[in-house]
Each structure stands twice: as C-alpha cells, then as structure tokens.
Design a protein around this motif. Sequence first.
Motif, PDB file in Angstrom:
ATOM      1  N   HIS A 140      79.816  -8.480  52.122  1.00 31.49           N
ATOM      2  CA  HIS A 140      78.558  -7.754  52.125  1.00 31.49           C
ATOM      3  C   HIS A 140      77.215  -8.390  52.315  1.00 31.49           C
ATOM      4  O   HIS A 140      76.527  -7.805  53.149  1.00 31.49           O
ATOM      5  N   ALA A 141      77.258  -9.487  51.825  1.00 32.24           N
ATOM      6  CA  ALA A 141      76.037 -10.327  52.181  1.00 32.24           C
ATOM      7  C   ALA A 141      75.928 -10.786  53.664  1.00 32.24           C
ATOM      8  O   ALA A 141      74.663 -10.543  54.177  1.00 32.24           O
ATOM      9  N   ALA A 142      76.991 -11.349  54.339  1.00 29.23           N
ATOM     10  CA  ALA A 142      76.923 -11.488  55.763  1.00 29.23           C
ATOM     11  C   ALA A 142      76.365 -10.174  56.525  1.00 29.23           C
ATOM     12  O   ALA A 142      75.482 -10.201  57.230  1.00 29.23           O
ATOM     13  N   VAL A 143      76.975  -9.053  56.149  1.00 28.86           N
ATOM     14  CA  VAL A 143      76.571  -7.980  56.779  1.00 28.86           C
ATOM     15  C   VAL A 143      75.217  -7.469  56.754  1.00 28.86           C
ATOM     16  O   VAL A 143      74.388  -7.084  57.633  1.00 28.86           O
ATOM     17  N   ARG A 144      74.692  -7.504  55.531  1.00 29.55           N
ATOM     18  CA  ARG A 144      73.212  -7.171  55.187  1.00 29.55           C
ATOM     19  C   ARG A 144      72.274  -8.366  55.694  1.00 29.55           C
ATOM     20  O   ARG A 144      71.246  -7.746  56.403  1.00 29.55           O
ATOM     21  N   GLU A 145      72.587  -9.598  55.666  1.00 25.23           N
ATOM     22  CA  GLU A 145      71.553 -10.498  56.207  1.00 25.23           C
ATOM     23  C   GLU A 145      71.745 -10.437  57.849  1.00 25.23           C
ATOM     24  O   GLU A 145      70.522 -10.538  58.343  1.00 25.23           O
ATOM     25  N   THR A 146      72.788 -10.251  58.593  1.00 21.25           N
ATOM     26  CA  THR A 146      72.588  -9.952  59.748  1.00 21.25           C
ATOM     27  C   THR A 146      71.767  -8.703  60.328  1.00 21.25           C
ATOM     28  O   THR A 146      70.969  -8.674  61.158  1.00 21.25           O
ATOM     29  N   PHE A 147      72.041  -7.831  59.417  1.00 24.38           N
ATOM     30  CA  PHE A 147      71.347  -6.455  59.483  1.00 24.38           C
ATOM     31  C   PHE A 147      69.795  -6.779  59.517  1.00 24.38           C
ATOM     32  O   PHE A 147      68.925  -6.490  60.184  1.00 24.38           O
ATOM     33  N   GLU A 148      69.407  -7.302  58.232  1.00 23.51           N
ATOM     34  CA  GLU A 148      67.943  -7.744  57.990  1.00 23.51           C
ATOM     35  C   GLU A 148      67.082  -8.626  59.042  1.00 23.51           C
ATOM     36  O   GLU A 148      66.113  -8.318  59.426  1.00 23.51           O
ATOM     37  N   GLU A 149      67.901  -9.545  59.335  1.00 24.28           N
ATOM     38  CA  GLU A 149      67.355 -10.639  60.093  1.00 24.28           C
ATOM     39  C   GLU A 149      67.471 -10.395  61.611  1.00 24.28           C
ATOM     40  O   GLU A 149      66.486 -11.043  62.552  1.00 24.28           O
ATOM     41  N   CYS A 150      68.445  -9.887  62.179  1.00 26.83           N
ATOM     42  CA  CYS A 150      68.447  -9.571  63.527  1.00 26.83           C
ATOM     43  C   CYS A 150      68.665  -8.407  63.946  1.00 26.83           C
ATOM     44  O   CYS A 150      68.859  -7.898  65.168  1.00 26.83           O
ATOM     45  N   GLY A 151      68.674  -7.145  62.992  1.00 28.13           N
ATOM     46  CA  GLY A 151      68.926  -5.992  63.660  1.00 28.13           C
ATOM     47  C   GLY A 151      70.152  -5.448  63.948  1.00 28.13           C
ATOM     48  O   GLY A 151      70.471  -4.534  64.652  1.00 28.13           O
TER      49      GLY A 151
END
Length: 280
Positions: A96-107
């Motif tokens: 979940h964190a991997a998906v969230r961080e990828t979304f937040e940091e690089c869209g």
Amino acid sequence: MSIGAVEPREPAAPRPAATVLLVRNAPEPAAGRTPLQVFLQRRVTGMAFAGGMTVFPGGGVDPDDRPAPARWTGPGPRWWAERLGCPDELAGALVHAAVRETFEECGVLLAGPADGGPLDPEVLTQGRADVVAGRRTFRELLAAADLAVRADLLRGWARWITPESSPRRYDTFFFAATVPDGQQADGATTEAVEASWWHPEDALAQWRDGAIQLMPPTLRTLRQIAEYPDTGGVLAAADQQPIEPVIPKVVRRGDDIVVVVPGDPDYPLAVDHLSPAVRP
C-alpha cells in the motif's frame, strides 16, 4: 564511568519503508542503446534523510497504510508476506505504501477501477493534489473513486536496512514496476529538486564523475538493473531475486567503490559510506 565519558548510543529502530524501481522502455532509444530507463529523483538538500541524494521514489510506511480487502486486486498480503519475509500485516502495508508513495511523488498510480473499467484522468490530477495537500488520505481517495491497489503490477526486488550508525534508519523493501499505459511520471513533488528518466549506465557514469550522489543500495541496484536490456528483463529478474535483509557497507577497490554485504570478505572492514573520486 569516568567524568565526561559518553555512553554508547543505542541504534535507532528502523522504520518500515517502501521504494519502487519505476522502469520503462525509452520511447525512442538512441541507436546502439538498450531501451531500459529508470525514474530517479534528486532529493532536496535540507531533508533529514538522504538530503541531496539521487533516489528511487518511495518513503516510510504510514499508520494509514492499512489496505482494505475491497480496495485490493492481485496477490494478497499473505502471498506478499511469504515473498518479502515479513508478517502479513506489514506486507500489506508495504505494498500500500509503495503504491501511495509512487502516486504522491511522481504521479504514477499503480491502482485501477475496481470494476476493471478505465481510470478517470481527474484522479491523476485533482486526486493526487488532494492527497499531497492532506485534504484526503490515499485510502479515502481509493474509496471515493472506487479504485483498488494493483498488487499484480509490483514485483519484489530487495530489502535494505540503514546501517546502525545512522541516527535515522529505515527497513526498506524495494519493488519493481512499469508505468501503466496512458500514464506519465513527473517531478511534481516538494521532496525533490529534479526528477527524470535515466538509462542506468548514465546514472552510474554521473555518479562516478561526482555529479550525483547515490546511497549504497541505490548504487548496487542500478548496477544490477544495468545488466538487463529492457523492462521485461528487469521484471523477470525480480521474480527470481531472493529477498533477505541486508545492511550495506562500501569499500574502495582501486578507483571503484563496491557495495559489500554480510558474507563478503571485505565486510568486517567496510564503512557506511564513501564518496566517488571526482574526476578532473
């Protein structure tokens, strides 16, 4: 204890974290070059951890990174627990964190409509802005847009733990993924001063010249994926990668800096960090 003596500091407990090797095949690779590229960000210099370093997107697991079964597709937390070598609850939170961080940091959103339909472009723009600004959590966005985390888009890669000498430590699980069709990675994050796609060998050359700084896990990972010509090779390799916790160290061998791990003869005498020699 003598007056003025300092008691040894207890090592900080490492915080669970997730990092994603976001890879793609270059749309128009130059003649004679392999197409593989990886997305890298140079972090803001003043950040408490890895300031000024060039890194893969990622970050620490948050308390809200508790996946809801209705918001998940692909291999479940138990499958990921076996792959990553950690408890089920942590495995779900890491994905979940991997998906969230990828979304937040690089869209890039490694999630999709629960019914399998097309992704609303508004989610990639306004939805991301809302999550980054704290107007809603990532879990709330998934529920509001009827999206599910696509665990099938991720591959496990490695697990690195920050050395004990660091005052801020992470137990970081590395994943690999490609950018879903129709999406674009960007550098629209306050945590990085620049972000772009790199051929792994170009990033390594810039590091050797002293133009960018890499932490040992990033250095070793770039060297690993540079062996593969395209995203298919990286993802296939990820499926074969053993994932064991490693605390890295580095040694200088001639003009080269080598990342060593437990079991390497040089490990007992290695250190936590070395800068490359800057070429004139």
